[in-house]
Structure formats: structure tokens, C-alpha cells
Write a protein that holds these residues in place. Sequence first.
Motif, mmCIF file in Angstrom:
data_model
loop_
_atom_site.group_PDB
_atom_site.id
_atom_site.type_symbol
_atom_site.label_atom_id
_atom_site.label_comp_id
_atom_site.label_asym_id
_atom_site.label_seq_id
_atom_site.Cartn_x
_atom_site.Cartn_y
_atom_site.Cartn_z
ATOM 1 N N GLU A 1 14.409 58.360 -14.998
ATOM 2 C CA GLU A 1 14.970 57.364 -16.047
ATOM 3 C C GLU A 1 14.267 56.829 -17.274
ATOM 4 O OE1 GLU A 1 18.301 57.797 -15.580
ATOM 5 O OE2 GLU A 1 17.969 58.533 -13.385
ATOM 6 N N GLY A 2 12.935 56.725 -17.213
ATOM 7 C CA GLY A 2 12.318 56.392 -18.214
ATOM 8 C C GLY A 2 12.110 54.813 -18.372
ATOM 9 N N PHE A 3 12.283 53.961 -17.254
ATOM 10 C CA PHE A 3 12.303 52.576 -17.530
ATOM 11 C C PHE A 3 10.838 52.340 -17.295
ATOM 12 C CE2 PHE A 3 16.270 50.537 -15.466
ATOM 13 C CZ PHE A 3 17.071 51.620 -15.746
ATOM 14 N N LYS A 4 10.537 50.953 -17.925
ATOM 15 C CA LYS A 4 9.181 50.277 -17.932
ATOM 16 C C LYS A 4 9.106 49.525 -16.641
ATOM 17 C CE LYS A 4 8.793 52.182 -22.047
ATOM 18 N NZ LYS A 4 8.037 53.408 -22.109
ATOM 19 N N HIS A 5 8.054 49.298 -16.289
ATOM 20 C CA HIS A 5 7.437 48.537 -15.216
ATOM 21 C C HIS A 5 8.309 47.098 -15.127
ATOM 22 C CE1 HIS A 5 5.105 51.355 -12.705
ATOM 23 N NE2 HIS A 5 4.248 51.629 -13.756
ATOM 24 N N LYS A 6 7.955 46.628 -16.390
ATOM 25 C CA LYS A 6 8.758 45.395 -16.359
ATOM 26 C C LYS A 6 10.175 45.296 -16.119
ATOM 27 C CE LYS A 6 9.189 41.545 -19.589
ATOM 28 N NZ LYS A 6 9.456 40.958 -20.981
ATOM 29 N N GLU A 7 10.940 46.293 -16.564
ATOM 30 C CA GLU A 7 12.432 46.397 -16.232
ATOM 31 C C GLU A 7 12.642 46.605 -14.989
ATOM 32 O OE1 GLU A 7 14.778 48.776 -19.750
ATOM 33 O OE2 GLU A 7 12.712 49.636 -19.450
ATOM 34 N N ILE A 8 11.632 47.579 -14.175
ATOM 35 C CA ILE A 8 11.858 48.011 -12.897
ATOM 36 C C ILE A 8 11.760 46.644 -12.039
ATOM 37 C CG2 ILE A 8 10.758 49.240 -10.929
ATOM 38 C CD1 ILE A 8 10.127 51.545 -13.189
ATOM 39 N N ALA A 9 10.783 45.924 -12.399
ATOM 40 C CA ALA A 9 10.401 44.750 -11.571
ATOM 41 C C ALA A 9 11.530 43.773 -11.728
ATOM 42 C CB ALA A 9 9.083 44.071 -12.274
ATOM 43 N N LEU B 1 14.701 45.354 -9.704
ATOM 44 C CA LEU B 1 14.419 45.400 -8.307
ATOM 45 C C LEU B 1 14.317 44.066 -7.718
ATOM 46 C CD1 LEU B 1 12.727 48.694 -7.688
ATOM 47 C CD2 LEU B 1 15.231 48.269 -7.759
ATOM 48 N N GLY B 2 13.757 43.037 -8.769
ATOM 49 C CA GLY B 2 13.365 41.776 -7.800
ATOM 50 C C GLY B 2 12.043 41.703 -7.269
ATOM 51 N N ASP C 1 7.512 42.237 -8.167
ATOM 52 C CA ASP C 1 6.607 41.800 -9.026
ATOM 53 C C ASP C 1 6.164 42.868 -9.846
ATOM 54 O OD1 ASP C 1 4.513 39.685 -9.643
ATOM 55 O OD2 ASP C 1 2.969 41.547 -9.021
ATOM 56 N N LEU C 2 5.636 42.829 -11.016
ATOM 57 C CA LEU C 2 5.159 43.856 -12.013
ATOM 58 C C LEU C 2 4.151 44.734 -11.192
ATOM 59 C CD1 LEU C 2 5.706 44.505 -15.086
ATOM 60 C CD2 LEU C 2 3.446 43.576 -15.431
ATOM 61 N N ASN C 3 3.178 44.073 -10.513
ATOM 62 C CA ASN C 3 2.141 44.761 -9.973
ATOM 63 C C ASN C 3 2.715 45.601 -8.685
ATOM 64 O OD1 ASN C 3 0.100 44.102 -11.887
ATOM 65 N ND2 ASN C 3 -0.417 42.092 -10.658
ATOM 66 N N THR C 4 3.533 45.187 -8.209
ATOM 67 C CA THR C 4 3.972 45.905 -7.188
ATOM 68 C C THR C 4 4.683 47.146 -7.442
ATOM 69 O OG1 THR C 4 4.683 43.852 -5.832
ATOM 70 C CG2 THR C 4 5.782 45.751 -5.082
ATOM 71 N N SER C 5 5.486 47.009 -8.622
ATOM 72 C CA SER C 5 6.122 48.186 -9.251
ATOM 73 C C SER C 5 5.110 49.235 -9.609
ATOM 74 C CB SER C 5 6.955 47.716 -10.394
ATOM 75 O OG SER C 5 7.387 48.843 -11.128
ATOM 76 N N LYS C 6 4.204 48.785 -10.028
ATOM 77 C CA LYS C 6 2.887 49.887 -10.119
ATOM 78 C C LYS C 6 2.316 50.370 -9.270
ATOM 79 C CE LYS C 6 1.541 47.621 -14.723
ATOM 80 N NZ LYS C 6 0.451 46.680 -15.451
ATOM 81 N N SER C 7 2.102 49.670 -8.272
ATOM 82 C CA SER C 7 1.281 49.957 -7.253
ATOM 83 C C SER C 7 2.507 51.099 -6.406
ATOM 84 C CB SER C 7 0.798 49.023 -6.344
ATOM 85 O OG SER C 7 1.719 48.489 -5.765
ATOM 86 N N GLN C 8 3.553 50.653 -6.365
ATOM 87 C CA GLN C 8 4.308 51.510 -5.641
ATOM 88 C C GLN C 8 4.664 52.868 -6.378
ATOM 89 O OE1 GLN C 8 8.240 49.891 -4.383
ATOM 90 N NE2 GLN C 8 7.369 48.601 -3.134
ATOM 91 N N LEU C 9 4.416 52.972 -7.607
ATOM 92 C CA LEU C 9 4.600 54.390 -8.266
ATOM 93 C C LEU C 9 3.431 55.092 -8.172
ATOM 94 C CD1 LEU C 9 5.984 55.944 -10.593
ATOM 95 C CD2 LEU C 9 4.419 54.672 -12.266
ATOM 96 N N SER C 10 2.173 54.577 -8.117
ATOM 97 C CA SER C 10 1.156 55.137 -7.661
ATOM 98 C C SER C 10 1.055 55.734 -6.192
ATOM 99 C CB SER C 10 -0.024 53.928 -7.733
ATOM 100 O OG SER C 10 -1.297 54.654 -7.470
ATOM 101 N N ARG C 11 1.617 54.868 -5.242
ATOM 102 C CA ARG C 11 1.643 55.520 -4.139
ATOM 103 C C ARG C 11 2.768 56.640 -3.902
ATOM 104 N NH1 ARG C 11 1.569 49.562 -0.795
ATOM 105 N NH2 ARG C 11 -0.610 49.384 -1.121
ATOM 106 N N ALA C 12 3.857 56.514 -4.855
ATOM 107 C CA ALA C 12 4.975 57.533 -4.601
ATOM 108 C C ALA C 12 4.455 58.623 -5.061
ATOM 109 C CB ALA C 12 6.117 56.891 -5.476
#
Lengths: 184, 179
Positions: A141-149, A152-153, A155-166
Motif C-alpha cells: 500500500e505504500g504507507f509510511k512507518h508513522k502512518e502504520i504505527a 495499528l496503535g 510504536d514507530l520502531n516496532t513498525s520498522k522492526s516488524q517490517l525487517s523481520r517480515a
Amino acid sequence: MEAAEIHIIERCKKGDPNAQRQVYTRYSSMMFAVAIRYTNARVDAEDVMQESWIKVFRHIKSFGEHNSFEGWLRRIVVNTAITHYRRNQKHTFQLDIDEVHATPKDFEAFKDLDFTKDELAKAIAQLPKGYGMVFKLYVIEGFKHKEIAEQLGIDLNTSKSQLSRARRYLQDVLHGMSQRAIKE
Amino acid sequence: MKNEEFDQYIQSQFAGESIAPPQQIEGAIFEAIAKIERRKKFGRMAAGIMILGALAYGTSGVFSSGSAVHKESSVELPANTQQPSVDGEQDAMSLQRMDLQEKQPNALEDRTMKSPTAADSERVPPSSVATPKIQPKTIEPVAIRSAQPVDQGAHEIPVILQDVGEETWVLPATVEVKE
């Protein structure tokens, strides 16, 4: 946007049922594909689809002609799917993301591999819920980490780390699929 | 393959993806939309009716208060009608009148001969002045006294009425206006 499309949207804004049907016919397949991507069961996808279309026709007056109508529709269905996901999250067992052991592999290995869309969809569907949601929102979808955070409620870093792990997890799944394909 | 390339590869695979939804969804969606529209219309109608009702109530209140004032000033009440009034003064006045007519038929004439003071004109309601056709014998004063609630302000009147037999002039120096 085409003039014809603008005209149909204008009629929808006035509550014309025929125009609403036309818009539905034109975009329902795209909407349903998005709904299926963000839900595990087809029944859930149908719920998201229905809810999304009701939102579309209730809020169509707020749509500006200068924006992409398809993008606007896609956004609505994604947001509805996220709401559905968060609602269901409360009632379902959630896999702890730390328990998933992703095996990092080099993407070089997939350089020449050609996966079909269905294979990719299956691989993505195997991602743990949290990973999968962040990955789809960011990559497809092209969302930014801030939007995702925010959505989904988390943290911004959680979003980044989850993407990396994904990514790593998906790499592992795809690698396994390609290995099986070679053996066969 | 870098992350960005991998992301682009995935994105390109899903771009323009479409899956036909089941037929029954369409019906369900438009039925739900129609229901919402109906509810909206009903809500608008109900709101309109409520506004109209409120307006009608408001205006009728204004008109009725205006007409009440009008009636009070212009309509002449029938002389022999017992008003269901809480105004003790008025009740006492009618009692006085009946007593006067019973005992001294000319009392009213005498009274009208006198020039009324400003205070008198304030205290005496217009309905009680024009009472030419009262049939005094049809109503017994005692029964009326017991039936009519008399206010404190008019309490002294019966005492005065007892003295009325000797005097022709009775009206109202001692009658207090109840606010």
C-alpha cells in the motif's frame, strides 16, 4: 480523472442509486482483492467489503475531484480492514513476534526466481499477523512507518522492526518454496 | 536484491489485483445503503415535524396569551354566572351584590349614583358592575358561602356583610386586592 468518472461520482454524491451501482461494478473487484489480502477468511473479507462500500457512499461527498478515486477507495478498504483486524485482535490469540525465528537469507538468492502472484500471496499469508500487516501496509500500500504505527496503535520502531523481520521471514518462506520446486 | 527492489517486485505483483466478489454481497450492500437512506429520511422528517410542532406550540402560546389579555379586557361575562374563580374578592363582591338585592333592591342604583374613586374602579371588575338580571332568590347565600373558598384577603368581608343590613353603602373600602 475522466470526465465520465467525475460525472458518475457527482451523481453518487447526489445519492443516485444507478450511479452507485455503476461505481460498485467498476471497483468492487479491486476492493474485494484488497479486503481478502488483509483478512484471513473470506467471510471476514466480505464483512470488510460491505462495511467499506457503506463508508464509500456515506462519505463520497467528502471526496475531492483532484484526488485519485481508486486510491481513495483503496484507502477506505484498507482502513476498514485495519479496524477489523484490531477489533479481532482482542479476541484471538496473537503469536508473540519474538517467538518467530526468522532465518535471514540474502535476497540475491531470489534474483532470478519468478514467483507467481498466488505463490507470493501464499507466502505473505504465512507471515505472523503482526508482521504480515506491517509488511502489506508498507510494501503493497505504500504507507509510511508513522502512518502504520498510528493505524495499528504500535510504536514507530516496532513498525520498522516488524517490517525487517517480515522481509526475512518471507525470504525464508520463498526460499523453502523454491527449494521444493527445484526438487520436484 | 536489495530491500527496495524486493519491495518493488512484490508491489508490482499485486498492482491492479482484482478478485470478483460474490454476487450476494452486492445485494446486501445496497440493501444496507437503502436502509440507511430510509433511516436518514425518517430522521429528517421526524426532525421537521418536531420543529414544526415546536413552532406551532410557540406561536400558539404567543397568540393565546395575547387573546387572553384581549378577553380579559373586552368580553363581558354573563351576570348570573358563577365564575370558578380563585379571586376571593370577586366572590365576596358577588355575595355582597346578592345580599343587597335581597335586602335592598335599590342598593345598586344608589351605588351607581355615587362617583367611583380611582381605587374603586381598580378593585371592581367590569363583570360585577353590569349585573342587571340577577335572580337573587334562586341562590341561597348560606350555601354559596360554604361552597366558595374565601381567601384571607377577603376574610373581613362577611363581617361587613352582616352590617350591610343597616347601611346602603357597602362597597369596598375594606376589600383588599389580592395580588
